[in-house]
Scaffold this motif. Structure first.
Motif, short mmCIF file in Angstrom:
data_model
loop_
_atom_site.label_atom_id
_atom_site.label_comp_id
_atom_site.label_asym_id
_atom_site.label_seq_id
_atom_site.Cartn_x
_atom_site.Cartn_y
_atom_site.Cartn_z
N ILE A 69 -4.33 3.79 4.76
CA ILE A 69 -3.63 2.52 4.97
C ILE A 69 -4.47 1.60 5.85
O ILE A 69 -4.52 0.38 5.62
N GLY A 70 -5.18 2.17 6.83
CA GLY A 70 -6.07 1.35 7.65
C GLY A 70 -7.19 0.73 6.83
O GLY A 70 -7.58 -0.43 7.05
N SER A 71 -7.71 1.48 5.86
CA SER A 71 -8.78 0.97 4.99
C SER A 71 -8.32 -0.20 4.15
O SER A 71 -9.14 -1.02 3.71
N SER A 72 -7.02 -0.29 3.90
CA SER A 72 -6.51 -1.37 3.05
C SER A 72 -6.67 -2.75 3.71
O SER A 72 -6.55 -3.78 3.04
N LEU A 73 -6.95 -2.77 5.03
CA LEU A 73 -7.16 -4.05 5.71
C LEU A 73 -8.35 -4.81 5.14
O LEU A 73 -8.46 -6.03 5.34
N PHE A 74 -9.27 -4.09 4.47
CA PHE A 74 -10.42 -4.75 3.85
C PHE A 74 -10.02 -5.47 2.56
O PHE A 74 -10.79 -6.26 2.03
N PHE A 75 -8.82 -5.17 2.03
CA PHE A 75 -8.43 -5.70 0.73
C PHE A 75 -7.14 -6.52 0.77
O PHE A 75 -6.93 -7.37 -0.10
N ILE A 76 -6.28 -6.26 1.75
CA ILE A 76 -5.03 -7.02 1.84
C ILE A 76 -4.85 -7.51 3.28
O ILE A 76 -5.52 -7.04 4.21
N SER A 77 -3.94 -8.46 3.46
CA SER A 77 -3.76 -9.08 4.77
C SER A 77 -3.04 -8.15 5.74
O SER A 77 -2.39 -7.17 5.34
N LYS A 78 -3.15 -8.48 7.04
CA LYS A 78 -2.47 -7.68 8.06
C LYS A 78 -0.96 -7.71 7.86
O LYS A 78 -0.27 -6.72 8.12
N GLU A 79 -0.44 -8.85 7.41
CA GLU A 79 1.00 -8.97 7.20
C GLU A 79 1.48 -7.98 6.12
O GLU A 79 2.52 -7.33 6.28
N LEU A 80 0.69 -7.84 5.06
CA LEU A 80 1.08 -6.93 3.99
C LEU A 80 0.96 -5.47 4.43
O LEU A 80 1.73 -4.62 3.99
N VAL A 81 0.01 -5.19 5.31
CA VAL A 81 -0.09 -3.84 5.87
C VAL A 81 1.14 -3.53 6.69
O VAL A 81 1.69 -2.41 6.64
N LEU A 82 1.62 -4.52 7.46
CA LEU A 82 2.83 -4.32 8.26
C LEU A 82 4.06 -4.11 7.37
O LEU A 82 4.93 -3.28 7.67
N TYR A 83 4.12 -4.85 6.26
CA TYR A 83 5.20 -4.62 5.30
C TYR A 83 5.09 -3.21 4.71
O TYR A 83 6.10 -2.55 4.44
N MET A 91 0.83 -1.20 0.00
CA MET A 91 0.00 0.00 0.00
C MET A 91 0.86 1.25 0.00
O MET A 91 2.08 1.20 0.15
N GLU A 92 0.22 2.37 -0.16
CA GLU A 92 0.85 3.68 -0.10
C GLU A 92 -0.13 4.63 0.57
O GLU A 92 -1.34 4.39 0.58
N GLY A 93 0.37 5.71 1.13
CA GLY A 93 -0.50 6.68 1.79
C GLY A 93 -1.01 7.74 0.83
O GLY A 93 -0.74 7.71 -0.37
N GLY A 94 -1.77 8.69 1.37
CA GLY A 94 -2.28 9.80 0.57
C GLY A 94 -3.29 9.39 -0.48
O GLY A 94 -3.81 8.27 -0.47
N VAL A 95 -3.55 10.30 -1.40
CA VAL A 95 -4.49 10.03 -2.48
C VAL A 95 -3.96 8.93 -3.39
O VAL A 95 -4.74 8.16 -3.97
N THR A 96 -2.64 8.83 -3.51
CA THR A 96 -2.07 7.73 -4.30
C THR A 96 -2.48 6.39 -3.71
O THR A 96 -2.71 5.42 -4.44
N GLY A 97 -2.60 6.33 -2.39
CA GLY A 97 -3.07 5.10 -1.75
C GLY A 97 -4.48 4.75 -2.18
O GLY A 97 -4.82 3.56 -2.31
N ILE A 98 -5.32 5.78 -2.40
CA ILE A 98 -6.68 5.53 -2.88
C ILE A 98 -6.65 4.92 -4.27
O ILE A 98 -7.41 4.00 -4.59
N THR A 99 -5.74 5.41 -5.13
CA THR A 99 -5.63 4.85 -6.49
C THR A 99 -5.19 3.39 -6.43
O THR A 99 -5.64 2.57 -7.24
N LEU A 104 4.06 -0.59 6.24
CA LEU A 104 4.60 0.35 7.22
C LEU A 104 6.12 0.45 7.12
O LEU A 104 6.70 1.52 7.34
N VAL A 105 6.77 -0.66 6.77
CA VAL A 105 8.22 -0.64 6.53
C VAL A 105 8.52 0.26 5.33
O VAL A 105 9.44 1.09 5.37
N THR A 106 7.72 0.12 4.27
CA THR A 106 7.89 0.96 3.08
C THR A 106 7.72 2.43 3.42
O THR A 106 8.53 3.27 3.01
N VAL A 107 6.66 2.73 4.16
CA VAL A 107 6.37 4.13 4.52
C VAL A 107 7.51 4.71 5.36
O VAL A 107 7.92 5.86 5.17
#
Length: 290
Positions: free
Chosen positions: A170-184, A37-45, A186-189
């Motif tokens: 990024i929190g909204s992405s939990l509906f589409f990707i796993s918790k593990e990928l959200v944690l990864y 994932m990514e933050g901001g409006v780019t995250g929405i895209t 956060l490393v990217t961010v």
């Protein structure tokens, strides 16, 4: 526009375009293929791509056009010109890289076993791209425009606004990707934020300009109009010449340093500039005290 001013504009625009290309590449080469994932409006895209398969270049354009027009009306042309360059460049390079990936000219980095490597390199490319864009006074639109408008209307801290937007998306992405990928993610961010700070050489800090010139008033006017920064004019007398002068004093963010230097040199090539480190800045346009 004179050739000198045209070249000064070009020296800012070209790095913004390059930075946007690096950011777009990182998004399509590392982020999307690995469902990060990514933050901001780019995250929405990115979310729209995961949920509905919508092209990131298309959604970036659609989401940013109304924000840009609102920003143009409320913030003015001078503040939005480099944002417009950033939005246009990001949209173009997303479209270009999408086509190149589709026809096989570029392969993507996709992994099933080493997401930490994808997260690290995603952070490096995204941070490098955005760092270059920010350093030369541009943005890629989106949440930056929202933050500027809310700061203008309500006086809220821009940094806090952008942080809240990132957390929500990024929190909204939990509906589409796993918790593990959200944690990864956060490393990217984290990596991206550190690189942005490194390229800009500091966040929430800035540089203080002391400008001694026979044209200090004209320089101050341009800085206030183009950068929306306050400038103080201090009366002074040259010790050697005994002539009255004015000293222009202002504090700007690190991403605006180069633009101030170009403004000063374009008005008065003989101006004397002292640039001091400012480790912490509080007040309008910088960090707001709560």
């Amino acid at each position: 526009m004179s050739k000198h001013k045209y070249w000064n504009q070009l020296r800012l625009i070209i790095p913004i375009i390059f930075g946007a290309s690096v950011y777009a590449f990182g998004l399509l080469y590392f982020i999307i293929p690995n469902t990060l994932m990514e933050g901001g409006v780019t995250g929405i895209t990115v979310l729209l791509n995961y949920a509905f398969g919508i092209s990131p270049s298309l959604s970036t354009l659609i989401l940013n056009i109304p924000l840009f027009l609102i920003g143009l009306k409320l913030l003015g042309k001078r503040q939005m010109i480099y944002t417009g360059v950033g939005i246009a460049s990001l949209t173009f390079f997303l479209w270009l890289f999408e086509r190149m990936i589709k026809i096989g000219w570029i392969g993507t980095f996709q992994t099933k076993n080493d997401y930490i490597l994808a997260a690290l390199y995603a952070g490096v490319t995204l941070g490098t791209g955005l760092g270059i864009v920010f350093r030369f006074g541009g943005t890629t639109g989106g949440s930056d425009i929202i933050a500027r408008i809310l700061h203008l209307k309500f006086g809220w801290s821009m940094g806090q606004i952008m942080l809240v937007i990132d957390i929500v998306i990024i929190g909204s992405s939990l509906f589409f990707i796993s918790k593990e990928l959200v944690l990864y993610t956060l490393v990217t961010v984290y990596i991206a934020s550190k690189l942005i700070d490194f390229i800009q050489d500091g966040a929430y800090s800035g540089k203080a300009f002391t400008i001694i010139s026979d044209h200090a008033g004209e320089i101050a006017e341009i800085i206030m109009k183009e950068l929306d920064r306050g400038v103080t004019l201090i009366p002074a007398i040259g010790a050697y010449s005994k002539h009255a002068k004015e000293i222009a004093y202002c504090v700007v963010s690190r991403q605006e340093i180069r633009r101030v230097q170009i403004i000063v040199r374009s008005v008065d090539p003989r101006a004397f500039m002292i640039i001091n480190e400012v480790n912490d800045v509080h007040g309008e346009g910088f960090r707001e005290d709560s």
